[in-house]
Design an enzyme around this catalytic site. Structure first.
Site, short mmCIF file in Angstrom:
data_model
loop_
_atom_site.label_atom_id
_atom_site.label_comp_id
_atom_site.label_asym_id
_atom_site.label_seq_id
_atom_site.Cartn_x
_atom_site.Cartn_y
_atom_site.Cartn_z
N SER A 119 -16.45 1.11 -3.86
CA SER A 119 -17.30 1.00 -4.67
C SER A 119 -16.77 -0.11 -5.89
CB SER A 119 -17.77 2.22 -5.48
OG SER A 119 -16.46 3.14 -5.94
N HIS A 140 -21.35 -0.71 1.45
CA HIS A 140 -21.44 0.27 0.33
C HIS A 140 -22.51 1.23 0.31
CE1 HIS A 140 -21.21 1.29 -4.12
NE2 HIS A 140 -20.38 2.03 -3.64
N GLU A 152 -24.93 -1.86 -0.03
CA GLU A 152 -24.45 -3.35 -0.56
C GLU A 152 -23.65 -3.82 0.53
OE1 GLU A 152 -24.82 -2.91 -5.29
OE2 GLU A 152 -22.86 -1.93 -4.26
N ASN A 190 -23.31 -0.81 -9.03
CA ASN A 190 -22.28 -0.09 -9.78
C ASN A 190 -22.13 -1.02 -11.20
OD1 ASN A 190 -21.97 2.17 -8.70
ND2 ASN A 190 -20.04 1.52 -7.43
#
Ligand code: CAA
Length: 507
Positions: A119, A140, A152, A190
């Site tokens: 991440s 991700h 992602e 994130n």
């Protein structure tokens, strides 16, 4: 690059969820987990998730068996020799990732794609340690993986062009929506989510608002599916802390610097739902105290007469009608005796000057409706440094009488909802301004990765760039944080154009 069989390395919560996603799409999964107890737990997570889908009528019992049969547990990497793609979902430590990739590099065929679900760690560093770095990408997923639709897809300067394209196509086959980005800490979601969660912890630590109010500001005030503190408990405070550390090392901005309280909660073992305790405690899976009202304010009677002070705007007239229809006697004259002085507030404008002007600061409370005055809407009760406990109690009692859901906030720029939300929106604008991702991709990432009903740019368009900018400027003046005044937002506010318009125009 046809993907028929994959290996999922690491069967924690995310690994089990990812294995489920592949198996549901008809793809064979070799679930590699060296620790037998972790393997049992991971398969238990997978079974529980499938059984829940069956009990909710989303999956036939026969399908459950078929999906389950596609997942073959394994203890050794050698079992992954024939897979078309291997994805690692091991703890976020570079030395562990490198070890796993060295093994995968050794056992997998030269055409197999190697993906990391990291991440925040640099995919490039993982790739650079392998023999064929061109086939290494980030893939991700978001928690819970079977539910969240974003993937992602992260390419590096070493990636073969066909590889991210193949992984994006695979994500679509899984029923997910890929957003393709370059290798930067936190990628899109994130990098935006974590500083916002961190900020919520800072607000909690500063006693700016209670945990329940911070979370309610996000859910009822912004329509998000979970409050930031409950979400931290879902993601894991330890995971969140490591991501923030990586973000802080990469970007250096104070918003990424982990809140001391976050560090202490992790040090205390309060790592979230998985530990039974994080910001909240989870006895039977439910957070404790999430609905507790403001301490020490119970028992006050609701006022009968209210002095209403405002700026003659729509919020004031709508609120006056609400008070009148509830049978309250409303006066506009501060000199008239009344039980409570209510000042209809606006983001970016403090309540205290109006309270002082009314000459009854101790009896005055601000009220602000982040989404406008409407049924089921949220109100912010704003306490100035002069407001007494008795006044706050009367204000809460008034809200209860009107049936209005409230959160309490200090008289600081943004009160609570905008104090949480606007810096988060500013981060999104900054990311677009830096050219890392465009407004449409950022909106996709936040809606599909974090369940936002609207992405940050859709939210700015809905609120109005000028309004968001005014709130941010007030925060910028108060706190001096440079990220609160992104030039791209100033440009949109000055030109009076929405981001959706700009996206359509290809700007
Ligand atoms: N596993 C599998 N399915 C799950 C699940 C889980 N852990 N949790 C919920 N579900 C399913 C439920 O079975 C239900 O499915 P159906 O509609 O088919 O019946 C559906 O999800 C909705 O669940 P609930 O009704 O129980 O609860 P809800 O409506 O409150 O939704 C939620 C729960 C989906 C988690 C929602 O609150 C949400 O979207 N929250 C935001 C989550 C988020 O932000 N995730 C991203 C975290 S960041 C991250 O993951 C990246 C990282 O690297 C740290």
């Amino acid at each position: 690059m046809e993907i028929r069989e994959v290996a999922v390395v690491g069967l924690g919560t995310m690994g089990a969820g990812i294995a489920e996603v592949f198996a549901r799409a008809g793809i064979g999964v070799i679930a590699i987990e060296a620790d037998p107890q972790a393997l049992r737990q991971g398969l238990g997570t997978l079974d529980a998730s499938l059984s829940r889908a069956v009990s909710r009528g989303r999956l036939a019992a026969g399908e459950q068996a078929e999906i389950r049969a596609r997942v073959r547990p394994a203890a050794a990497f050698s079992e992954a020799a024939a897979v078309d793609l291997a994805i690692e979902v091991v703890p976020e430590r570079m030395e562990i990732k490198r070890q796993v990739f060295a093994e995968l590099d050794r056992v997998c065929g030269p055409d197999a794609i190697l993906a990391t679900n990291t991440s925040s760690l640099p995919v490039t560093s993982v790739a650079a340690g392998t023999r064929h770095p061109g086939r290494v990408v980030g893939m991700h997923f978001f928690n819970p993986a079977p539910v969240m639709r974003l993937v992602e897809v992260v390419s590096t300067v070493l990636s073969d062009q066909a590889v991210p394209a193949a992984v994006a196509a695979l994500a679509r086959r899984l029923g997910k929506v890929p957003v393709e980005v370059g290798d930067r800490a936190g990628f899109v979601a994130n990098a935006l989510l974590l500083p916002y969660l961190n900020h919520a912890v800072e607000l909690l630590a500063a006693r700016y608002a209670s945990a329940a109010d911070i979370d309610r500001a996000a859910t009822e005030g912004m329509g998000l599916p979970m409050g930031p503190l409950a979400l931290l408990d879902l993601i894991g405070l330890d995971t969140s802390l490591s991501i923030l550390e990586v973000l802080h090392a990469e970007f250096g901005l104070p918003r990424y610097c982990p809140a001391p309280l976050l560090r202490r909660l992790v040090a205390a073992g309060r790592t979230g739902r998985k530990a039974g305790r994080g910001v909240y405690s989870y006895g039977d899976g439910q957070p404790a105290g999430a609905d507790s009202g403001p301490a020490g304010l119970a028992g006050a009677g609701a006022p009968d007469t209210v002095t209403l002070i405002g700026r003659g705007d729509e919020q004031e007239s709508s609120f006056a009608s609400v008070l009148a229809s509830a049978g309250l006697s409303v006066t506009r004259n501060p000199a008239h005796p009344s039980d409570l002085v209510v000042i209809v507030a606006a983001v970016g404008q403090p309540v205290l000057p109006a309270a002082l002007a009314a000459g009854r600061g101790d009896q005055a409370v601000g009220v602000h409706f982040p989404g406008g005055v409407k049924e089921e809407g949220l109100a912010e009760l704003v306490r100035t440094s002069l407001t007494t406990d008795a006044t706050m109690a009367a204000a809460h009692a008034l809200a209860a009488r009107l049936g209005v859901s409230v959160v309490q906030a200090p008289d600081r720029p943004g009160f609570l909802v905008a104090a949480l939300l606007y810096p988060h929106l500013a981060d999104a604008v900054l990311m677009a301004q830096q050219g890392y991702a465009d407004a449409a991709d950022i909106d996709t990432a936040m809606t599909l990765g974090c369940g936002y009903p609207r992405g940050p740019f859709e939210l700015i368009d809905a609120i109005g760039a000028a309004e968001v900018l005014a709130g941010l400027e007030a925060m910028h003046t108060a706190y001096g944080y440079p990220g609160f005044a992104p030039p791209l937002l100033t440009e949109h506010a000055a030109a009076g154009i929405g981001f959706a318009t700009a996206v359509r125009a290809g700007r």
